[in-house]
Design a protein around this motif. Sequence first.
Motif, PDB file in Angstrom:
ATOM      1  N   PHE A  48       0.896  -1.259  -0.077  1.00 23.09           N
ATOM      2  CA  PHE A  48      -0.187   0.002   0.064  1.00 23.09           C
ATOM      3  C   PHE A  48       0.920   1.113  -0.110  1.00 23.09           C
ATOM      4  CE2 PHE A  48      -2.194   3.466   2.348  1.00 23.09           C
ATOM      5  CZ  PHE A  48      -3.143   3.431   1.570  1.00 23.09           C
ATOM      6  N   LEU A  49       1.815   1.180   0.852  1.00 25.65           N
ATOM      7  CA  LEU A  49       2.933   2.475   0.914  1.00 25.65           C
ATOM      8  C   LEU A  49       3.627   2.576  -0.392  1.00 25.65           C
ATOM      9  CD1 LEU A  49       3.699   2.325   4.704  1.00 25.65           C
ATOM     10  CD2 LEU A  49       2.310   3.934   3.504  1.00 25.65           C
ATOM     11  N   ASP A  50       3.847   1.480  -0.896  1.00 23.17           N
ATOM     12  CA  ASP A  50       4.654   1.511  -2.127  1.00 23.17           C
ATOM     13  C   ASP A  50       3.587   2.301  -3.434  1.00 23.17           C
ATOM     14  OD1 ASP A  50       6.922   0.550  -1.335  1.00 23.17           O
ATOM     15  OD2 ASP A  50       6.596  -1.565  -2.101  1.00 23.17           O
ATOM     16  N   ASP A  51       2.464   1.828  -3.197  1.00 25.96           N
ATOM     17  CA  ASP A  51       1.458   2.772  -4.128  1.00 25.96           C
ATOM     18  C   ASP A  51       1.191   4.307  -3.680  1.00 25.96           C
ATOM     19  OD1 ASP A  51       1.016   0.177  -5.364  1.00 25.96           O
ATOM     20  OD2 ASP A  51      -0.943  -0.124  -4.266  1.00 25.96           O
ATOM     21  N   VAL A  52       1.341   4.470  -2.429  1.00 24.01           N
ATOM     22  CA  VAL A  52       1.196   5.958  -2.223  1.00 24.01           C
ATOM     23  C   VAL A  52       2.497   6.496  -2.676  1.00 24.01           C
ATOM     24  CG1 VAL A  52       1.375   7.511  -0.075  1.00 24.01           C
ATOM     25  CG2 VAL A  52      -0.205   5.610  -0.033  1.00 24.01           C
ATOM     26  N   LYS A  53       3.762   6.115  -2.552  1.00 25.64           N
ATOM     27  CA  LYS A  53       4.853   6.869  -2.847  1.00 25.64           C
ATOM     28  C   LYS A  53       4.807   6.976  -4.427  1.00 25.64           C
ATOM     29  CE  LYS A  53       7.972   3.822  -1.091  1.00 25.64           C
ATOM     30  NZ  LYS A  53       8.973   3.225  -0.724  1.00 25.64           N
ATOM     31  N   ALA A  54       4.169   5.790  -5.233  1.00 21.95           N
ATOM     32  CA  ALA A  54       4.095   6.165  -6.569  1.00 21.95           C
ATOM     33  C   ALA A  54       3.214   7.262  -7.138  1.00 21.95           C
ATOM     34  CB  ALA A  54       3.639   4.633  -7.187  1.00 21.95           C
ATOM     35  N   LEU A  55       2.062   7.475  -6.223  1.00 22.36           N
ATOM     36  CA  LEU A  55       1.230   8.624  -6.602  1.00 22.36           C
ATOM     37  C   LEU A  55       1.877   9.796  -6.236  1.00 22.36           C
ATOM     38  CD1 LEU A  55      -2.184   6.821  -5.317  1.00 22.36           C
ATOM     39  CD2 LEU A  55      -1.444   7.288  -7.744  1.00 22.36           C
ATOM     40  N   LEU A  56       2.475   9.932  -5.228  1.00 24.86           N
ATOM     41  CA  LEU A  56       3.367  11.125  -4.799  1.00 24.86           C
ATOM     42  C   LEU A  56       4.416  11.372  -5.768  1.00 24.86           C
ATOM     43  CD1 LEU A  56       3.578  10.612  -0.950  1.00 24.86           C
ATOM     44  CD2 LEU A  56       2.214  12.329  -2.131  1.00 24.86           C
ATOM     45  N   SER A  57       4.802  10.437  -6.490  1.00 29.63           N
ATOM     46  CA  SER A  57       5.958  10.791  -7.588  1.00 29.63           C
ATOM     47  C   SER A  57       5.344  11.281  -8.727  1.00 29.63           C
ATOM     48  CB  SER A  57       6.822   9.281  -7.734  1.00 29.63           C
ATOM     49  OG  SER A  57       6.033   8.705  -8.392  1.00 29.63           O
ATOM     50  N   VAL A  58       4.027  11.175  -8.918  1.00 29.72           N
ATOM     51  CA  VAL A  58       3.491  11.788 -10.092  1.00 29.72           C
ATOM     52  C   VAL A  58       2.607  12.973  -9.748  1.00 29.72           C
ATOM     53  CG1 VAL A  58       3.494   9.634 -11.602  1.00 29.72           C
ATOM     54  CG2 VAL A  58       1.625  10.245  -9.963  1.00 29.72           C
ATOM     55  N   ASP A  59       2.968  13.600  -8.471  1.00 26.66           N
ATOM     56  CA  ASP A  59       2.547  14.947  -8.193  1.00 26.66           C
ATOM     57  C   ASP A  59       1.165  14.944  -7.708  1.00 26.66           C
ATOM     58  OD1 ASP A  59       5.049  16.335  -8.648  1.00 26.66           O
ATOM     59  OD2 ASP A  59       4.318  16.755 -10.595  1.00 26.66           O
ATOM     60  N   PHE A  60       0.613  13.765  -7.063  1.00 25.94           N
ATOM     61  CA  PHE A  60      -0.454  13.842  -6.424  1.00 25.94           C
ATOM     62  C   PHE A  60      -0.156  14.446  -4.994  1.00 25.94           C
ATOM     63  CE2 PHE A  60      -2.404  10.680  -9.156  1.00 25.94           C
ATOM     64  CZ  PHE A  60      -3.623  11.025  -8.876  1.00 25.94           C
ATOM     65  N   LYS A  89      -4.104  13.339 -17.469  1.00 21.57           N
ATOM     66  CA  LYS A  89      -4.043  14.298 -18.498  1.00 21.57           C
ATOM     67  C   LYS A  89      -2.808  15.255 -18.270  1.00 21.57           C
ATOM     68  CE  LYS A  89      -6.276  17.950 -20.961  1.00 21.57           C
ATOM     69  NZ  LYS A  89      -5.280  18.431 -21.479  1.00 21.57           N
ATOM     70  N   GLU A  90      -2.755  15.701 -16.955  1.00 19.87           N
ATOM     71  CA  GLU A  90      -1.541  16.463 -16.607  1.00 19.87           C
ATOM     72  C   GLU A  90      -0.160  15.671 -17.085  1.00 19.87           C
ATOM     73  OE1 GLU A  90      -1.747  17.391 -12.492  1.00 19.87           O
ATOM     74  OE2 GLU A  90      -3.653  18.496 -12.637  1.00 19.87           O
ATOM     75  N   MET A  91      -0.121  14.315 -16.676  1.00 24.29           N
ATOM     76  CA  MET A  91       1.075  13.572 -17.054  1.00 24.29           C
ATOM     77  C   MET A  91       1.524  13.485 -18.353  1.00 24.29           C
ATOM     78  SD  MET A  91       0.708  10.608 -14.227  1.00 24.29           S
ATOM     79  CE  MET A  91       1.890   9.369 -15.005  1.00 24.29           C
ATOM     80  N   GLU A  92       0.190  13.399 -19.361  1.00 20.20           N
ATOM     81  CA  GLU A  92       0.651  13.394 -20.715  1.00 20.20           C
ATOM     82  C   GLU A  92       0.855  14.641 -21.190  1.00 20.20           C
ATOM     83  OE1 GLU A  92      -3.611  12.144 -21.764  1.00 20.20           O
ATOM     84  OE2 GLU A  92      -2.986   9.980 -21.779  1.00 20.20           O
ATOM     85  N   ASP A  93       0.508  15.845 -20.585  1.00 22.20           N
ATOM     86  CA  ASP A  93       0.921  17.233 -21.179  1.00 22.20           C
ATOM     87  C   ASP A  93       2.475  17.328 -20.583  1.00 22.20           C
ATOM     88  OD1 ASP A  93      -1.757  17.547 -21.946  1.00 22.20           O
ATOM     89  OD2 ASP A  93      -2.315  18.946 -20.285  1.00 22.20           O
ATOM     90  N   LEU A  94       2.755  16.855 -19.563  1.00 23.32           N
ATOM     91  CA  LEU A  94       4.227  16.992 -19.173  1.00 23.32           C
ATOM     92  C   LEU A  94       4.955  15.973 -20.483  1.00 23.32           C
ATOM     93  CD1 LEU A  94       6.404  17.704 -17.537  1.00 23.32           C
ATOM     94  CD2 LEU A  94       5.657  15.686 -15.760  1.00 23.32           C
TER      95      LEU A  94
END
Length: 119
Positions: A48-60, A89-94
Amino acid sequence: MKINDVSKLTGLPISTLRFYERKNLIPDRFVKRDVNNYRVYTEEIVEFLDDVKALLSVDFSIEELSLLINERLNLCYEAKKKMVEQKIKEMEDLQKRLRKSKKFLHAILEGKANFQTKC
Protein backbone atom coordinates in the motif's frame (compact mmCIF):
# COMPACT_ATOMS: atom_id res chain seq x y z
CA MET A 1 4.83 -5.40 12.32
CA LYS A 2 5.98 -2.45 14.36
CA ILE A 3 6.49 0.98 12.82
CA ASN A 4 10.27 0.46 12.73
CA ASP A 5 9.81 -2.66 10.57
CA VAL A 6 7.52 -0.80 8.17
CA SER A 7 10.05 2.03 7.96
CA LYS A 8 12.85 -0.38 7.03
CA LEU A 9 10.75 -2.26 4.45
CA THR A 10 9.41 0.84 2.73
CA GLY A 11 12.36 3.18 3.10
CA LEU A 12 10.06 5.77 4.67
CA PRO A 13 11.17 7.50 7.87
CA ILE A 14 9.06 6.84 10.96
CA SER A 15 8.18 10.53 11.04
CA THR A 16 6.71 10.22 7.54
CA LEU A 17 4.63 7.21 8.56
CA ARG A 18 3.25 9.12 11.53
CA PHE A 19 2.57 12.12 9.28
CA TYR A 20 0.65 9.86 6.88
CA GLU A 21 -1.43 8.60 9.79
CA ARG A 22 -2.23 12.14 10.93
CA LYS A 23 -3.29 12.99 7.37
CA ASN A 24 -5.47 9.84 7.22
CA LEU A 25 -3.40 8.34 4.40
CA ILE A 26 -3.18 4.98 6.14
CA PRO A 27 -6.57 3.29 6.33
CA ASP A 28 -7.52 1.62 9.60
CA ARG A 29 -7.45 -1.81 7.96
CA PHE A 30 -3.63 -1.62 7.85
CA VAL A 31 -2.98 -0.64 11.46
CA LYS A 32 -4.25 -1.81 14.82
CA ARG A 33 -3.16 -1.18 18.40
CA ASP A 34 -1.79 -3.89 20.68
CA VAL A 35 -2.41 -4.18 24.43
CA ASN A 36 0.34 -1.62 25.10
CA ASN A 37 -1.26 0.76 22.57
CA TYR A 38 1.63 0.34 20.10
CA ARG A 39 0.82 0.41 16.41
CA VAL A 40 0.82 -3.00 14.75
CA TYR A 41 0.79 -2.95 10.96
CA THR A 42 -0.40 -5.69 8.63
CA GLU A 43 1.94 -7.11 6.00
CA GLU A 44 -0.18 -5.48 3.27
CA ILE A 45 0.89 -2.01 4.43
CA VAL A 46 4.18 -2.32 2.52
CA GLU A 47 2.51 -2.70 -0.88
CA PHE A 48 0.00 0.00 0.00
CA LEU A 49 2.76 2.46 0.92
CA ASP A 50 4.62 1.62 -2.29
CA ASP A 51 1.44 2.68 -4.12
CA VAL A 52 1.28 5.88 -2.07
CA LYS A 53 4.90 6.67 -2.98
CA ALA A 54 4.10 6.05 -6.65
CA LEU A 55 1.16 8.46 -6.52
CA LEU A 56 3.24 11.10 -4.77
CA SER A 57 5.94 10.69 -7.43
CA VAL A 58 3.44 11.73 -10.12
CA ASP A 59 2.53 14.88 -8.22
CA PHE A 60 -0.56 13.85 -6.31
CA SER A 61 -0.72 16.16 -3.33
CA ILE A 62 -1.22 14.88 0.20
CA GLU A 63 -4.71 16.38 0.12
CA GLU A 64 -5.57 14.61 -3.14
CA LEU A 65 -4.26 11.33 -1.78
CA SER A 66 -6.29 11.79 1.36
CA LEU A 67 -9.43 12.22 -0.75
CA LEU A 68 -8.63 9.10 -2.76
CA ILE A 69 -7.69 6.90 0.18
CA ASN A 70 -9.73 8.04 3.15
CA GLU A 71 -12.69 5.71 3.38
CA ARG A 72 -14.38 7.87 6.02
CA LEU A 73 -14.76 10.78 3.60
CA ASN A 74 -17.13 8.82 1.35
CA LEU A 75 -15.92 10.55 -1.78
CA CYS A 76 -17.92 9.05 -4.62
CA TYR A 77 -16.33 6.92 -7.30
CA GLU A 78 -17.04 9.48 -10.03
CA ALA A 79 -15.21 12.23 -8.13
CA LYS A 80 -12.20 9.95 -7.58
CA LYS A 81 -12.28 8.91 -11.23
CA LYS A 82 -12.32 12.54 -12.35
CA MET A 83 -9.36 13.34 -10.11
CA VAL A 84 -7.32 10.45 -11.52
CA GLU A 85 -8.27 11.30 -15.10
CA GLN A 86 -7.10 14.88 -14.53
CA LYS A 87 -3.78 13.63 -13.19
CA ILE A 88 -3.36 11.39 -16.25
CA LYS A 89 -4.01 14.40 -18.51
CA GLU A 90 -1.42 16.43 -16.61
CA MET A 91 1.10 13.60 -17.04
CA GLU A 92 0.37 13.38 -20.78
CA ASP A 93 0.85 17.15 -21.10
CA LEU A 94 4.15 16.88 -19.26
CA GLN A 95 5.25 14.05 -21.55
CA LYS A 96 4.54 16.25 -24.58
CA ARG A 97 6.60 19.10 -23.11
CA LEU A 98 9.44 16.72 -22.28
CA ARG A 99 9.46 15.29 -25.81
CA LYS A 100 9.61 18.82 -27.23
CA SER A 101 12.45 19.74 -24.86
CA LYS A 102 14.32 16.56 -25.75
CA LYS A 103 13.99 17.35 -29.45
CA PHE A 104 15.34 20.85 -28.81
CA LEU A 105 18.30 19.48 -26.83
CA HIS A 106 19.14 17.15 -29.71
CA ALA A 107 19.05 20.18 -32.01
CA ILE A 108 21.58 21.88 -29.74
CA LEU A 109 23.86 18.84 -29.90
CA GLU A 110 23.59 18.82 -33.67
CA GLY A 111 24.37 22.55 -33.90
CA LYS A 112 20.94 23.37 -35.31
CA ALA A 113 19.62 25.55 -32.46
CA ASN A 114 19.18 29.24 -33.32
CA PHE A 115 20.65 30.70 -30.13
CA GLN A 116 23.98 28.90 -30.24
CA THR A 117 27.21 30.86 -30.36
CA LYS A 118 30.67 29.69 -31.25
CA CYS A 119 33.00 28.82 -28.37
